[in-house]
Write an enzyme that holds these catalytic residues in place. Sequence first.
Site, short mmCIF file in Angstrom:
data_model
loop_
_atom_site.label_atom_id
_atom_site.label_comp_id
_atom_site.label_asym_id
_atom_site.label_seq_id
_atom_site.Cartn_x
_atom_site.Cartn_y
_atom_site.Cartn_z
N ASP A 95 -6.37 -9.52 1.39
CA ASP A 95 -6.99 -8.95 2.57
C ASP A 95 -6.29 -9.49 3.82
O ASP A 95 -5.69 -10.56 3.79
CB ASP A 95 -8.49 -9.26 2.61
N ASP A 126 0.87 -13.43 6.02
CA ASP A 126 -0.50 -13.92 5.77
C ASP A 126 -1.35 -12.79 5.19
O ASP A 126 -1.98 -12.06 5.95
CB ASP A 126 -1.07 -14.43 7.09
N GLU A 159 -10.69 -13.38 2.23
CA GLU A 159 -10.46 -14.68 2.86
C GLU A 159 -10.54 -14.59 4.38
O GLU A 159 -11.11 -15.47 5.04
CB GLU A 159 -9.10 -15.23 2.43
N GLU A 160 -9.97 -13.54 4.95
CA GLU A 160 -9.92 -13.44 6.41
C GLU A 160 -11.29 -13.20 7.03
O GLU A 160 -11.50 -13.49 8.20
CB GLU A 160 -8.96 -12.32 6.84
N HIS A 425 -2.09 -13.12 12.49
CA HIS A 425 -3.31 -12.71 13.19
C HIS A 425 -3.02 -12.03 14.52
O HIS A 425 -3.96 -11.61 15.20
CB HIS A 425 -4.26 -13.89 13.43
#
Length: 460
Positions: A95, A126, A159-160, A425
């Site tokens: 994710d 990421d 996770e995010e 991000h």
Amino acid sequence: MTRPTPPTPAEAVRALMPRAREELAELVSHRSVADPRQFPPEECDKAARWIADALEAEGFSDVALLDTPDGTRSVYGHLPAPEDAPTVLLYAHYDVQPPLDEAAWTSPPFELTERDGRWYGRGAADCKGGVIMHLTALRALRALGGIPVGVKVLVEGSEEQGTGGLERYVEEHPQVAAADAIVIGDTGNFRLGRPTVTATLRGMTMVEVSVATLESNLHSGSFGGAAPDALAALIRMLDSLRDEDGATTVEGLDRGRAWEGLEYPEADFRADAGVLDGVGLVGRGPVADRVWARPAVTVLGIDCPPVVGATPSVQAAARALVSLRVAPGTDAGAAERALVAHLESAAPWGARVEVKPVGRGQPFRADTASPAYEAMGRAMREAFGREMEVAGQGGSIPLCNTLAAACPEAEILLIGLSEPSARIHAVDESVSPEELERLSLAEALFLQEYARTGGAGTGA
């Protein structure tokens, strides 16, 4: 008949890089943001299925899509160990963070694009790049004669979002994580080309704070000056979370801890963070203390009228999402309670306040004096041509403590592709293909080293 010369580990990994790029492009194309309010859940399902298919193609048994308690799916696969060999768990997550403003990206966020020697796309570093790193290392070992350890792969689906689905699943089914060593492929080198393992992670708690002062919005000309403005109340509350230097003020948190180890020069930090000329940093003390060893509060979002289309009104209600990074050594639950108490007590004018926790993860500290770290140090030295360094990281990986509790004898190492230039991000996230190649090589070499000198073969 002359037998062909077997490839070196570096040659085996290099030969796999075109495939790595092609597969990373496929994985990036899935818009796997684990928030159904933003993207269809089917996008996460497609990414999970892609990874499961890849593991099955590599001969993994017991490949499964794990339905976790937060409604998302994690991917699991197991390659049994040769006799008396240790088992290593390889972790990543598929994710990703939302792309923010897609129009602000130089190239489409879900289309892997090569530019200036880097590969751009949401999740490239990421952590879809981490998935490809694991696959490339395992394929290189096969080209060298076989994988000398048992391998478990665990790829998380939320996770995010910090919703804790995989943590709760592992707590209920600890056998999926049983291993002698665990490699978390979700951190990064301190600097491009400087091999780094991460020794500490800050924890995290997130809360939604809602403020209400009026039954409905009011005309600011008729009522402004006496009517309590919910947005103004919220702004005061949020401002109280920092002092004049920008340091966190939440009572009950240890705000004076120091980092012992690798230094983070202020000039390097300013460049990494893209701080504008003339703008100062927040907080006090060395940068490493501020980002690796101390708490930090951030306002992640505010619900209020946008500038375009705003009316001359006193606001009746407002809401914000607040994140608190929790320093190693502090319990995340205690930090969350301190944050809630601070926000509730900071409300002006008797405003009605509701603070709702929405996510939490404990900080983590690894044991760097272990056979696994020694093996990784040798592998990193060969792959990068320089000594491995040990750093902290300000981010959070809540699963680490869950894995440590489920497998107390396992050695946990944190590596990955998120070096500063990756801009994870943020808009224009990217990965260095050279970094992907070197880390894939380092992981392959580590698995060979660990098979020879590391675990006791009890993790499977």
